[in-house]
Design a protein around this motif. Structure first.
Motif, PDB file in Angstrom:
ATOM      1  N   UNK A 136     103.840   7.233 -15.801  1.00 32.51           N
ATOM      2  CA  UNK A 136     103.633   6.508 -14.544  1.00 32.51           C
ATOM      3  C   UNK A 136     102.278   6.871 -13.926  1.00 32.51           C
ATOM      4  N   UNK A 137     101.984   8.169 -13.865  1.00 37.35           N
ATOM      5  CA  UNK A 137     100.719   8.616 -13.277  1.00 37.35           C
ATOM      6  C   UNK A 137      99.535   8.045 -14.059  1.00 37.35           C
ATOM      7  N   UNK A 138      99.680   7.967 -15.371  1.00 37.91           N
ATOM      8  CA  UNK A 138      98.593   7.438 -16.199  1.00 37.91           C
ATOM      9  C   UNK A 138      98.405   5.932 -15.987  1.00 37.91           C
ATOM     10  N   UNK A 143      91.944   4.006 -13.618  1.00 35.76           N
ATOM     11  CA  UNK A 143      91.419   3.739 -14.962  1.00 35.76           C
ATOM     12  C   UNK A 143      92.148   2.553 -15.588  1.00 35.76           C
ATOM     13  N   UNK A 144      93.471   2.526 -15.479  1.00 30.80           N
ATOM     14  CA  UNK A 144      94.259   1.452 -16.094  1.00 30.80           C
ATOM     15  C   UNK A 144      94.340   0.218 -15.208  1.00 30.80           C
ATOM     16  N   UNK A 145      94.529   0.424 -13.908  1.00 34.85           N
ATOM     17  CA  UNK A 145      94.651  -0.720 -12.997  1.00 34.85           C
ATOM     18  C   UNK A 145      93.306  -1.341 -12.656  1.00 34.85           C
ATOM     19  N   UNK A 201     100.119  -7.978  -7.972  1.00 35.28           N
ATOM     20  CA  UNK A 201      99.387  -8.465  -9.125  1.00 35.28           C
ATOM     21  C   UNK A 201     100.170  -8.357 -10.410  1.00 35.28           C
ATOM     22  N   UNK A 202      99.746  -9.162 -11.372  1.00 39.14           N
ATOM     23  CA  UNK A 202     100.445  -9.247 -12.652  1.00 39.14           C
ATOM     24  C   UNK A 202     100.391  -7.935 -13.430  1.00 39.14           C
ATOM     25  N   UNK A 203      99.267  -7.241 -13.387  1.00 38.23           N
ATOM     26  CA  UNK A 203      99.141  -5.995 -14.142  1.00 38.23           C
ATOM     27  C   UNK A 203     100.105  -4.934 -13.622  1.00 38.23           C
ATOM     28  N   UNK A 204     100.248  -4.841 -12.323  1.00 37.39           N
ATOM     29  CA  UNK A 204     101.212  -3.900 -11.753  1.00 37.39           C
ATOM     30  C   UNK A 204     102.628  -4.264 -12.183  1.00 37.39           C
TER      31      UNK A 204
END
Length: 615
Positions: A136-138, A143-145, A201-204
C-alpha cells in the motif's frame, strides 16, 4: 575520526526521521489505527475459527498419517458434550503416525474450545497484513501515482478497506455464505472502487482494487475464488468509470458491471469445475451486487464531493458550465478576460490530452485562473477597449501591486466557492514567482537599483502538469496577440522563446514535465494558434471599413452623385421605377432632371478638357 563520522550519521538519521514524523504524523497515526483495527478483526476471526496450527479441522481425518506433531498449549477439562480431557503439553498427534479416533476427537475439542486460540494462524495473518501495508505504501506514493496523495484520500481508503475486510471475515463464518461462490455477493468492494475511481481518479481506483482484493484473500482464509472474483470485478469497475462525464452514466456503468459479474462467476465455476446447482442463487446475487454498487455510489458521490471537496469528474463538469453565475458575471464585467480565458482553456485542454494529463482539470482551471481580475477589470489591458490606460497615472510599484493582487483575490474567491484544491492551485500558480517584466523595466528607468523581487508575483511555480500547462497557455495566448504576421514558423520560434524563458527562470522545475512533454505542448499550441490567426482573402470592397464602397449600402442620392455616365444614371432610375410602380409621373420627372444634370456635368467636363488643352 570514525567515531565522529558515525555520530554525525546517526544524528543526521534521527534528524531526518524526526522531520519525517513531524511532516507525516497524521498519516502515521492513520496507518497505525487502520492496522490495529484490521488486526483486531483478524484476531476475532482466528479465535472463532476451527483451526489448529493454521489448518482447519476438516484437514484432519481418522486414519490419516499425520504430517506434523501437535502439542496442546492449554489444559481443557472434559465436559458434558465432550467427555475427553486434554492436558497442557500433551502430544495430541504424532508426525508419521495414523490419527486415531480418540486423537481426532481431541483435535475437534481443541478446535471448538474458545479457550484455545490458534496464535500461529493469527501470526500468519499479521504477517500477510504487513505485506499488504508495505504494498500500500509503495503504490500510493508520489512515484506510482505521479502526484501527491492527500490525507483525505488516505482516510477514505483506510475506512473502505476496514469495512471490506470486516464484511468478508465475518461473512465467511455464516452458513448462508459459506460457499466461496456465494461470499462475493455481500462484499461491497465494487461500491467502494466506484467511489475511489470517481473521487480521486482511475489510477487510485486500480491500486485500491488490487489491495482490497488481497485483503479479501486474507479475510476468507486464502480461498482463490473470492479473491479472483473481487479482483476482476473491481478492476472492471475502475475501468468502466474512466471516461464517464454525466451522472446518468453511472446507471449504465452499474448495468454493465452486473453483466460482467455474472460472466466472471460463470467463468470461475467452469475453471474450478464447480457445479451450477446453486447458480439460481449466486448468479442473481452477484448481478445485484454489481448493479446496486453503482447506484449506491451515485447516491453517495454528491455528499462525499461536498465533504471532501474533491475534483471528481462530475464536480468539474458542473464547474465547466459557462452558464454559471460567476462566468456570466465575468463576461459582463471583464469581457476581454473572459475571451482570454476561453482561449487559454482551449490551448490547455488540447495540450494536456497530448501529454496524458487531466484535460478536464486544465480546462476548468483555465476558465477560472483570472477570476481575480473581476475586481478591477479596467486595470488589465484586455478589458480597456481603447480607453486610456489607467497605469499611465500610476508608478510602476503601484501598478505591480494592482496586477499581482489578482492572483490573491482569485484564490480567495475560489476558496470561498469551495473549489477543488487542484483548481485553486492552478489559480495560485499560473504566474508562479515570475517577474512582471514591463513594470520592472519601467522601474529601472526611474531607479537603476530596483530589485526584481519587488516586481515579481508572490506565488509558487506550478506543482502539477495541469498547472504548468495553464501557465504556458496563459503566457503564449497573451504574448501571441502582439505578434505581427503570425505564420507557423514565426509562431514556433516565438513560442519556443517564451518556453525557454519559463524554463530558465525555474518555473517548470516542480511539475514533472519532460522535454518530450514540452515539445508536444509547443506543437499543440502552434497548431491551434495557427488556425486561430488564419488569414483571409482581402476583398476589393472590404479594404477600409470606414469608407462606404459597397453599393448595397449606398442611398439612391449617393449612387446618382457617383455615377458619371448617362447609361448608369438610367439604370439606377429604371431600378427605382420598377420598385415604385404607380408613380410614373414623378419617376419621369426625376429621370428628366437626372438627364439634364448629367448633360450639364458632361458639358462642364468637356469645357474643362478644352481649356486644359489650350493651356
Amino acid at each position: 575520526m570514525k567515531n565522529k563520522k558515525t555520530k554525525t550519521n546517526e544524528e543526521n538519521f534521527f534528524s531526518d526521521f524526526s522531520k519525517f514524523v513531524k511532516k507525516h504524523y497524521a498519516r502515521i497515526i492513520l496507518f497505525a489505527v487502520t492496522f490495529a483495527l484490521v488486526s483486531i478483526i483478524a484476531f476475532v476471526k482466528t479465535a472463532t475459527s476451527s483451526t489448529i496450527s493454521s489448518y482447519k479441522i476438516e484437514d484432519y481425518e481418522i486414519g490419516q498419517i499425520a504430517d506434523r506433531t501437535i502439542i496442546a498449549q492449554k489444559s481443557i477439562p472434559a465436559d458434558f458434550s465432550n467427555p475427553i480431557g486434554i492436558e497442557k503439553g500433551e502430544k495430541i498427534i504424532r508426525k508419521g503416525f495414523a490419527i486415531t479416533e480418540q486423537e481426532h476427537a481431541k483435535l475437534e475439542k481443541m478446535a471448538a474450545s474458545p479457550a484455545y486460540i490458534d496464535f500461529r494462524a493469527f501470526a500468519n495473518n499479521l504477517l500477510f497484513l504487513v505485506l499488504i501495508s508495505s504494498f500500500w505504501i509503495f503504490l500510493f506514493s508520489p512515484v506510482c501515482l505521479n502526484r501527491k496523495i492527500e490525507f483525505k484520500e488516505c482516510l477514505l481508503e483506510a475506512i473502505f478497506f476496514v469495512l471490506v475486510y470486516g464484511v468478508t471475515a465475518f461473512g465467511a463464518k455464516s452458513t448462508f455464505f459459506l460457499s466461496p461462490y456465494s461470499l462475493p455477493m455481500i462484499i461491497p468492494a465494487s461500491f467502494f472502487t466506484f467511489l475511489i475511481s470517481v473521487l480521486f481518479g482511475n489510477l487510485s481506483g486500480v491500486f485500491f482494487s488490487v489491495l482490497v482484493s488481497f485483503g479479501v484473500l486474507n479475510a476468507c482464509s486464502y480461498q482463490l475464488v473470492p479473491f479472483l472474483f473481487i479482483l476482476a470485478s473491481n478492476l472492471s469497475a475502475s475501468r468502466i468509470v474512466r471516461k464517464i462525464q454525466r451522472r446518468i452514466d453511472m446507471v449504465f456503468a452499474s448495468l454493465l458491471l452486473s453483466i460482467l459479474n455474472v460472466v466472471f462467476l460463470a467463468v470461475l465455476k467452469i475453471i474450478f469445475n464447480d457445479s451450477f446447482l446453486d447458480a439460481f442463487f449466486t448468479i442473481p446475487g452477484v448481478a445485484f451486487n454489481g448493479f446496486i454498487s453503482g447506484i449506491l455510489a451515485l447516491g453517495f458521490l454528491t455528499p462525499l464531493e461536498s465533504i471532501l471537496n474533491t475534483a471528481s469528474v462530475f464536480r468539474l463538469m458542473d464547474l465547466s458550465d459557462l452558464n454559471n453565475p460567476l462566468m456570466k458575471k465575468m463576461l459582463l464585467t471583464a469581457s476581454g478576460t473572459y475571451n482570454h480565458s476561453m482561449m487559454v482553456a482551449s490551448l490547455a485542454e488540447s495540450a494536456c490530452r497530448e501529454i496524458g494529463a487531466n484535460a478536464l482539470i486544465a480546462r476548468v482551471g483555465a476558465y477560472y485562473h483570472d477570476i481575480g481580475k473581476m475586481e478591477n477589470p479596467e486595470y488589465f489591458v484586455e478589458n480597456q477597449h481603447g480607453v486610456e490606460n489607467k497605469h499611465n497615472s500610476l508608478t510602476p510599484a503601484m501598478s505591480v501591486s494592482v496586477i499581482r493582487s489578482h492572483v490573491k483575490k482569485g484564490v480567495e474567491k475560489a476558496r470561498n466557492m469551495r473549489m477543488p484544491k487542484q483548481v485553486v492551485d492552478i489559480i495560485a500558480e499560473h504566474h508562479g514567482d515570475s517577474v512582471i517584466a514591463y513594470f520592472y523595466s519601467e522601474a529601472l528607468k526611474i531607479d537603476s537599483n530596483a530589485r526584481p523581487e519587488d516586481y515579481s508575483y508572490s506565488g509558487n511555480p506550478p506543482s502539477s502538469k495541469e498547472s504548468a500547462v495553464v501557465m504556458l497557455a496563459d503566457t503564449v495566448e497573451a504574448a501571441c496577440r502582439t505578434l505581427e504576421k503570425p505564420t507557423i514558423p514565426r509562431l514556433e520560434k516565438f513560442i519556443q522563446t517564451l518556453f525557454d524563458g519559463k524554463i530558465n527562470h525555474g518555473q517548470l522545475e516542480n511539475c514533472n514535465l519532460t522535454f518530450s512533454d514540452v515539445t508536444k505542448i509547443k506543437n499543440c499550441f502552434v497548431t491551434i494558434l495557427a488556425g486561430y490567426y488564419h488569414s483571409r482573402i482581402e476583398y476589393p470592397d472590404q479594404k477600409n471599413p470606414d469608407e462606404k464602397s459597397v453599393l448595397g449600402e449606398k442611398t439612391l442620392d449617393e449612387a446618382r452623385k457617383s455615377v458619371g455616365t448617362s447609361e448608369k444614371t438610367e439604370a439606377v432610375n429604371s431600378t427605382k421605377k420598377a420598385a415604385a410602380s404607380g408613380t410614373k409621373k414623378s419617376d419621369s420627372a426625376e429621370k428628366k432632371s437626372a438627364k439634364s444634370s448629367t448633360s450639364k456635368k458632361t458639358g462642364t467636363k468637356s469645357n474643362t478638357k478644352t481649356k486644359t488643352k489650350g493651356k
